[in-house]
Scaffold this motif. Structure first.
Motif, PDB file in Angstrom:
ATOM      1  N   PHE A 154       0.825  -1.207   0.000  1.00 45.77           N
ATOM      2  CA  PHE A 154       0.000   0.000   0.000  1.00 45.77           C
ATOM      3  C   PHE A 154       0.860   1.258   0.000  1.00 45.77           C
ATOM      4  CE2 PHE A 154      -3.372  -2.826   0.581  1.00 45.77           C
ATOM      5  CZ  PHE A 154      -4.591  -2.159   0.526  1.00 45.77           C
ATOM      6  N   LEU A 155       1.955   1.233   0.748  1.00 44.21           N
ATOM      7  CA  LEU A 155       2.840   2.392   0.735  1.00 44.21           C
ATOM      8  C   LEU A 155       3.444   2.591  -0.653  1.00 44.21           C
ATOM      9  CD1 LEU A 155       4.693   2.100   4.160  1.00 44.21           C
ATOM     10  CD2 LEU A 155       2.816   3.622   3.548  1.00 44.21           C
ATOM     11  N   GLY A 156       3.788   1.489  -1.303  1.00 43.10           N
ATOM     12  CA  GLY A 156       4.311   1.600  -2.665  1.00 43.10           C
ATOM     13  C   GLY A 156       3.276   2.175  -3.616  1.00 43.10           C
ATOM     14  N   ALA A 157       2.017   1.742  -3.460  1.00 45.46           N
ATOM     15  CA  ALA A 157       0.957   2.301  -4.297  1.00 45.46           C
ATOM     16  C   ALA A 157       0.767   3.786  -4.023  1.00 45.46           C
ATOM     17  CB  ALA A 157      -0.354   1.546  -4.047  1.00 45.46           C
ATOM     18  N   GLY A 158       0.892   4.169  -2.731  1.00 48.10           N
ATOM     19  CA  GLY A 158       0.785   5.586  -2.388  1.00 48.10           C
ATOM     20  C   GLY A 158       1.903   6.405  -2.995  1.00 48.10           C
ATOM     21  N   VAL A 159       3.112   5.857  -3.005  1.00 47.64           N
ATOM     22  CA  VAL A 159       4.247   6.554  -3.621  1.00 47.64           C
ATOM     23  C   VAL A 159       3.970   6.793  -5.101  1.00 47.64           C
ATOM     24  CG1 VAL A 159       6.667   6.291  -4.288  1.00 47.64           C
ATOM     25  CG2 VAL A 159       5.955   5.723  -1.965  1.00 47.64           C
ATOM     26  N   VAL A 213       8.011  11.063  -3.419  1.00 45.22           N
ATOM     27  CA  VAL A 213       8.163  10.569  -2.057  1.00 45.22           C
ATOM     28  C   VAL A 213       9.531   9.905  -1.913  1.00 45.22           C
ATOM     29  CG1 VAL A 213       7.227   9.009  -0.300  1.00 45.22           C
ATOM     30  CG2 VAL A 213       5.687  10.229  -1.838  1.00 45.22           C
ATOM     31  N   ARG A 214      10.332  10.418  -0.980  1.00 43.66           N
ATOM     32  CA  ARG A 214      11.676   9.888  -0.775  1.00 43.66           C
ATOM     33  C   ARG A 214      11.705   8.874   0.359  1.00 43.66           C
ATOM     34  NH1 ARG A 214      15.330  12.612   0.921  1.00 43.66           N
ATOM     35  NH2 ARG A 214      16.995  11.861  -0.418  1.00 43.66           N
ATOM     36  N   HIS A 215      10.651   8.795   1.140  1.00 42.33           N
ATOM     37  CA  HIS A 215      10.577   7.865   2.267  1.00 42.33           C
ATOM     38  C   HIS A 215       9.149   7.345   2.321  1.00 42.33           C
ATOM     39  CE1 HIS A 215      11.209   7.127   6.864  1.00 42.33           C
ATOM     40  NE2 HIS A 215      11.270   6.027   6.149  1.00 42.33           N
ATOM     41  N   ALA A 216       8.963   6.064   2.032  1.00 46.09           N
ATOM     42  CA  ALA A 216       7.619   5.536   1.770  1.00 46.09           C
ATOM     43  C   ALA A 216       6.650   5.764   2.926  1.00 46.09           C
ATOM     44  CB  ALA A 216       7.704   4.041   1.448  1.00 46.09           C
ATOM     45  N   VAL A 217       7.109   5.637   4.188  1.00 42.08           N
ATOM     46  CA  VAL A 217       6.173   5.789   5.294  1.00 42.08           C
ATOM     47  C   VAL A 217       5.658   7.216   5.411  1.00 42.08           C
ATOM     48  CG1 VAL A 217       7.097   3.882   6.637  1.00 42.08           C
ATOM     49  CG2 VAL A 217       8.078   6.152   6.907  1.00 42.08           C
ATOM     50  N   SER A 218       6.272   8.157   4.695  1.00 39.78           N
ATOM     51  CA  SER A 218       5.753   9.523   4.696  1.00 39.78           C
ATOM     52  C   SER A 218       4.383   9.585   4.052  1.00 39.78           C
ATOM     53  CB  SER A 218       6.711  10.458   3.968  1.00 39.78           C
ATOM     54  OG  SER A 218       7.965  10.486   4.608  1.00 39.78           O
ATOM     55  N   VAL A 219       4.057   8.620   3.202  1.00 39.24           N
ATOM     56  CA  VAL A 219       2.722   8.571   2.607  1.00 39.24           C
ATOM     57  C   VAL A 219       1.685   8.406   3.704  1.00 39.24           C
ATOM     58  CG1 VAL A 219       1.237   7.354   0.980  1.00 39.24           C
ATOM     59  CG2 VAL A 219       3.680   7.591   0.504  1.00 39.24           C
ATOM     60  N   GLU A 220       2.026   7.628   4.730  1.00 41.11           N
ATOM     61  CA  GLU A 220       1.121   7.498   5.876  1.00 41.11           C
ATOM     62  C   GLU A 220       1.066   8.787   6.675  1.00 41.11           C
ATOM     63  OE1 GLU A 220       1.351   6.334  10.433  1.00 41.11           O
ATOM     64  OE2 GLU A 220       2.902   5.607   9.080  1.00 41.11           O
ATOM     65  N   ASN A 221       2.230   9.332   7.002  1.00 43.93           N
ATOM     66  CA  ASN A 221       2.273  10.512   7.861  1.00 43.93           C
ATOM     67  C   ASN A 221       1.567  11.715   7.251  1.00 43.93           C
ATOM     68  OD1 ASN A 221       3.459   9.658  10.204  1.00 43.93           O
ATOM     69  ND2 ASN A 221       5.540  10.161   9.588  1.00 43.93           N
ATOM     70  N   ILE A 222       1.666  11.874   5.949  1.00 46.00           N
ATOM     71  CA  ILE A 222       1.048  13.049   5.343  1.00 46.00           C
ATOM     72  C   ILE A 222      -0.473  12.979   5.429  1.00 46.00           C
ATOM     73  CG2 ILE A 222       0.820  12.239   2.944  1.00 46.00           C
ATOM     74  CD1 ILE A 222       1.886  14.993   2.102  1.00 46.00           C
ATOM     75  N   GLY A 223      -1.015  11.774   5.502  1.00 49.06           N
ATOM     76  CA  GLY A 223      -2.456  11.646   5.668  1.00 49.06           C
ATOM     77  C   GLY A 223      -2.932  11.980   7.068  1.00 49.06           C
ATOM     78  N   ARG A 224      -1.997  11.997   8.040  1.00 49.28           N
ATOM     79  CA  ARG A 224      -2.374  12.305   9.420  1.00 49.28           C
ATOM     80  C   ARG A 224      -2.025  13.742   9.799  1.00 49.28           C
ATOM     81  NH1 ARG A 224       0.051  10.294  13.292  1.00 49.28           N
ATOM     82  NH2 ARG A 224       2.013   9.738  12.283  1.00 49.28           N
ATOM     83  N   GLU A 255      -8.416   2.311  -3.487  1.00 43.55           N
ATOM     84  CA  GLU A 255      -9.227   3.441  -3.939  1.00 43.55           C
ATOM     85  C   GLU A 255      -8.395   4.717  -3.895  1.00 43.55           C
ATOM     86  OE1 GLU A 255     -13.437   5.720  -2.864  1.00 43.55           O
ATOM     87  OE2 GLU A 255     -12.792   3.963  -1.726  1.00 43.55           O
ATOM     88  N   SER A 256      -8.493   5.531  -4.930  1.00 45.23           N
ATOM     89  CA  SER A 256      -7.782   6.803  -4.974  1.00 45.23           C
ATOM     90  C   SER A 256      -8.621   7.892  -4.327  1.00 45.23           C
ATOM     91  CB  SER A 256      -7.472   7.200  -6.424  1.00 45.23           C
ATOM     92  OG  SER A 256      -6.611   6.265  -7.027  1.00 45.23           O
ATOM     93  N   ALA A 257      -7.926   8.966  -3.924  1.00 45.58           N
ATOM     94  CA  ALA A 257      -8.634  10.104  -3.364  1.00 45.58           C
ATOM     95  C   ALA A 257      -9.557  10.697  -4.418  1.00 45.58           C
ATOM     96  CB  ALA A 257      -7.639  11.150  -2.869  1.00 45.58           C
ATOM     97  N   ARG A 258     -10.740  11.053  -4.013  1.00 47.77           N
ATOM     98  CA  ARG A 258     -11.709  11.585  -4.969  1.00 47.77           C
ATOM     99  C   ARG A 258     -11.305  12.998  -5.378  1.00 47.77           C
ATOM    100  NH1 ARG A 258     -17.183   9.900  -1.647  1.00 47.77           N
ATOM    101  NH2 ARG A 258     -16.607   7.729  -1.314  1.00 47.77           N
ATOM    102  N   PRO A 259     -11.494  13.345  -6.630  1.00 46.74           N
ATOM    103  CA  PRO A 259     -11.163  14.704  -7.071  1.00 46.74           C
ATOM    104  C   PRO A 259     -12.074  15.722  -6.405  1.00 46.74           C
ATOM    105  CG  PRO A 259     -12.348  13.535  -8.793  1.00 46.74           C
ATOM    106  CD  PRO A 259     -12.058  12.515  -7.727  1.00 46.74           C
TER     107      PRO A 259
END
Length: 850
Positions: free
Chosen positions: A291-296, A306-317, A684-688
């Motif tokens: 999932f992190l790879g898909a987010g990247v 994204v230079r650090h995959a777990v940042s995909v999680e952090n940016i959502g919080r 699922e992608s974020a809705r426009p």
């Protein structure tokens, strides 16, 4: 900014234009060290490996792969073993990135320096500059260290990468040092390492070198800030550890009980092995990585690298954004914003006069803005021979040029501080007061205001001096650093979504306030604090005060703000593009650098780089991060909903003395259904459109108490249905193969149903996955050749009716419990910002505009 001067470091009077001799240089290098910002050497690779081996997730993957090999599942064993490689490389990557940040910071340092030693100027490597050296810095060169300016004229420095100041900073030589052992000297008398001299030639007495410089402090912060594991990583590690412990205990108990029940050692081992394969939670770390790879990938499509995959999680919080102004919310360059020509003076004439009094070669951004505006005027300056130039100085606060426009005709043009230019013109008292009022109005909007005037000279009568009177007033020119296109809409979107936004800049409070108002930051009354006032409030109250804009902020103050916000529970994203942003980028939960204008050090220190330098991209990235967390949450809920009945029935029925419910081939079949569903159905992608409003912080844990209750209720009900169906089939005289088929049908349909409810079949992939799960399950169970091969018997119609009824009850409960509703906002700590509430503090006074 005032910097204390330890007088013991100076070899004598700071303004004495004498250098050091060779013996003094050696002694001072021994005492104060070399002019090197790198400090201590890199950590050895073995130490980095030792830190990586402390990760429990690593040992889980090693243990899982060993167990798979022992069970003969070589494919899964090799898969788990290969998954160890990225984990081993994670700490090495982070260590490398920190070192790369340090190297990037050094890219703005002077490579060489000119110093006065033994009575003559010598060119030396910048690292050889010592405390007490007298250094000469020419226009366009970087200052080699931090020192006091002791001689020079028309000095301007570019400090945006260090202090965030978007405009050139005027510098003045220090006439005399105030009394005291460590007197504080204003920043206008300092040359700072990592900054560049734009105009003039400066002589500087070096006071601080290496890590003692302001620049060196930034390097220490960048190197020393450790990145903790994210809440998502911690939650996965904890969940996996619990599941592994439970699985190991159940396997041991099951093997012992089956052996004591008299089923024999082989049955006991087979029961434990089957349960172990079913209970091993290898899907969870695999799902996190996938999932992190898909987010990247998705963020990259939105121009966010994204230079650090777990940042995909952090940016959502993220709950708070600390944004740099220059180059992030604004374009980082001056442009002409307003023209107020005098009566009977055209805007073209006003611009031409301003351009005549400007120089192309000086590197002054104000001159560049005026020349650019004049070039695009309806009647651009054709230009004549320049006879003389009288440059800007702090004392004169104006610049004058004399240009030949024809035989015997000269035109003197002047630009500068309005009050100085007005002094050169003959204006009525009321007329001058009106122009001064206009100057005040423009300056209050945060614009840089200059006045222009001109006069015609007789070439024969002119003696070469600068005219001191007789000028004709032409009007005012106001320049500004323009707000980036789309930044206002992005700030508004963040505000509407409940994201706290604080602008941090090195600019004057009045300029910062004007930009905040143009952006709509803080509503109609943005609250402004200087960096010093912010730190004082932090020291006194220990909490972040209500603030929308922090002006006159230095790197240490921005860093302190980020740390304070994180202590109060905020998940902080920091945006920036300069060296001055590096400590805050490192300290933030998510550091976001601008890819186009950003310095190399900022990009290396950041977790995410916005390739298009668009603040709006950050908003879209936050939306994707929030969607990722929701996707992963649904994926994990699905996995637990399926595994709870699977593991519980695989353990409890054999413990109760029943024949084994699942054979290894059945577990393999179920995993073939579960893995693709978990990995593909929940993408699922974020809705426009606008960023969804969040009425509370995105939780760091996976599930709330109510969600755990739903999981236990629905999973437990499904398990009870499986046990009942299995027992009923055996009691009705059916063989074990038929009873197993009933149980597998229930689990297969439950798997597809859980995925359908959780995804709401919004994506094409989720619909295809659920459809294929149902079709594959029916084919396996009802096609006799295939069913017989895997030890099953096809089901009757009444069997399917009972299975569908049981699954429908579980899905109904899940659907009722999973109705999406906005979270309740947790109360913010006292002192948190409420957008648009309350008056802003009075900004400190500003120097006269030039």
């Amino acid at each position: 900014m005032r910097i204390p001067v330890p007088t013991r470091r100076l070899p004598g009077a700071p303004d004495a234009l004498t250098g050091l001799d060779t013996d003094e240089v050696l002694a001072r290098r021994e005492r104060y060290g070399r002019n090197d910002v790198r400090g201590t050497a890199r950590r050895p690779a073995l130490h980095t490996l030792r830190e990586a081996l402390g990760d429990p997730m690593l040992w889980f993957l090693l243990g899982t792969s060993t167990l798979y090999f022992a069970l003969g599942e070589r494919t899964e064993g090799w898969g788990m073993l290969l998954a160890v490689i990225p984990l081993l490389g994670m700490d090495a990557f982070l260590h490398h990135r920190t070192q790369a940040s340090t190297q990037g910071l050094r890219s703005r340092l002077a490579a060489r320096a000119t110093v006065l030693r033994d009575g003559r100027e010598v060119d030396v490597p910048a690292e050889d500059v010592v405390v007490g050296d007298l250094a000469r810095v020419a226009a366009g060169e970087h200052f080699p260290a931090d020192g006091l300016l002791v001689h020079g004229e028309d000095l301007q420095a570019e400090e945006s990468s260090l202090t965030g100041e978007s405009l050139p900073v005027r510098k003045r030589p220090l006439e005399r040092l105030p009394p005291g052992e460590e007197p504080a000297v204003d920043g206008s008398h300092w040359g700072l390492s990592g900054t560049r001299l734009l105009t003039g030639t400066a002589w500087m007495r070096v006071v601080f070198t290496g890590q003692d410089t302001l620049y060196g402090g930034i390097v220490r912060s960048a190197r020393g800030e450790a990145r903790a594991r994210t809440p998502l990583q911690q939650a996965v590690a904890h969940l996996v550890a619990v599941l592994v412990g439970v699985a190991a205990l159940l396997c041991a108990v099951l093997a012992f009980v089956r052996w004591r029940q008299g089923f024999g050692g082989m049955d006991a081992l087979l029961s434990a092995a089957t349960l172990g394969v079913a209970a091993l939670p290898e899907e969870f770390p695999m799902a996190l990585t996938f999932f992190l790879g898909a987010g990247v990938y998705r963020l990259a499509r939105r121009q966010a690298l994204v230079r650090h995959a777990v940042s995909v999680e952090n940016i959502g919080r993220v709950t708070c954004i600390c944004s740099d102004k220059t180059g992030t919310l604004t374009e980082g360059r001056l442009q002409v914003a307003r023209l107020l020509p005098a009566p009977e003076v055209s805007t073209g004439e006003l611009l031409r006069a301003a351009a005549r009094a400007s120089r192309e070669e000086g590197g002054d951004p104000l001159d560049a803005a005026l020349l650019e505006a004049a070039a695009s005027a309806p009647s651009p300056e054709t230009g004549g021979a320049r006879e003389a130039t009288f440059p800007f100085t702090e004392e004169r606060q104006r610049e004058t040029s004399v240009v030949r426009e024809g035989a015997g005709l000269l035109v003197a043009s002047v630009k500068g501080a309005p009050e100085r230019v007005l002094d050169l013109c003959a204006l009525a008292a009321g007329e001058r007061e009106e122009w001064e009022r206009r100057v005040t109005a423009l300056a209050s909007e945060g614009r840089k205001v200059i006045a222009c005037a001109s006069q015609t000279l007789d070439a024969a009568a002119w003696r070469g001096g600068e005219p001191e009177r007789g000028f004709h007033f032409l009007g005012l020119v106001a320049c500004e650093d323009p707000v980036r296109a789309g930044a206002e809409a992005a700030v508004r979107e963040c505000r509407d979504a409940g994201l706290r936004t604080v602008m941090v800049t090195g600019d004057h409070p009045r300029t910062a306030l004007a930009v905040a108002r143009r952006l709509g930051l803080g509503g109609t009354a943005p609250r402004v604090l200087t960096g010093d006032a912010l730190v004082a409030r932090l020291d006194d109250a220990g909490r972040v005060p209500p603030v929308d804009v922090v002006a006159r902020a230095v790197p240490a103050q921005k860093y302190a703000l980020v740390k304070a916000l994180r202590r109060e529970g905020e998940v902080v994203a920091v945006t920036g593009d300069g060296v001055n942003d590096v400590p805050a980028l490192q300290a933030a939960d998510v550091g976001i650098a601008m890819g186009g204008r950003g310095t190399r050090s900022a990009r290396e220190a950041a977790s995410i780089v916005l390739l298009d330098d668009d603040f709006g991209t950050l908003v879209r990235a936050i939306a994707e991060g929030r969607q990722l967390f929701q996707n992963l949450q649904h994926c994990f809920l699905y996995l637990l909903l399926v595994h709870l009945p699977l593991v519980s029935t695989a353990a409890l029925l054999p413990l109760a003395g029943y024949p084994l419910l699942y054979l290894p081939i059945h577990i393999v079949w179920l995993e073939l259904l579960i893995h693709p569903t978990a990995m593909l159905a929940f993408q699922e992608s974020a809705r426009p459109g606008r960023l969804a409003t969040v009425r509370g912080r995105v939780p760091a844990r996976f599930f709330s108490r109510s969600e755990w209750a739903t999981l236990l209720l629905v999973g437990g009900l499904t398990a009870v249905g499986l046990v009942w169906a299995y027992d009923r089939s055996l009691s009705a005289g059916h063989d074990v193969a038929h009873a197993r088929a009933v149980a597998l049908a229930s689990l297969s349909l439950s798997s597809a149903g859980f995925a359908a409810v959780l995804t709401r079949l919004r994506t094409r992939t989720s619909r295809w996955v659920c459809a294929l799960t149902l079709a594959g399950s029916v084919l396996l169970l009802q096609w006799p050749p295939l069913a017989t091969r895997v030890g099953l018997h096809p089901l009757h119609v009444h069997d399917w009716v009972r299975v569908l009824a049981g699954v429908a009850v579980a899905l109904t409960l899940l659907a009722l419990a999973r109705v999406d509703r906005p979270a309740t906002r947790a109360p913010r700590p006292s002192g948190a910002v409420t957008q648009g509430a309350g008056p802003h503090p009075a900004a400190t006074g500003a120097p006269p505009p030039r």
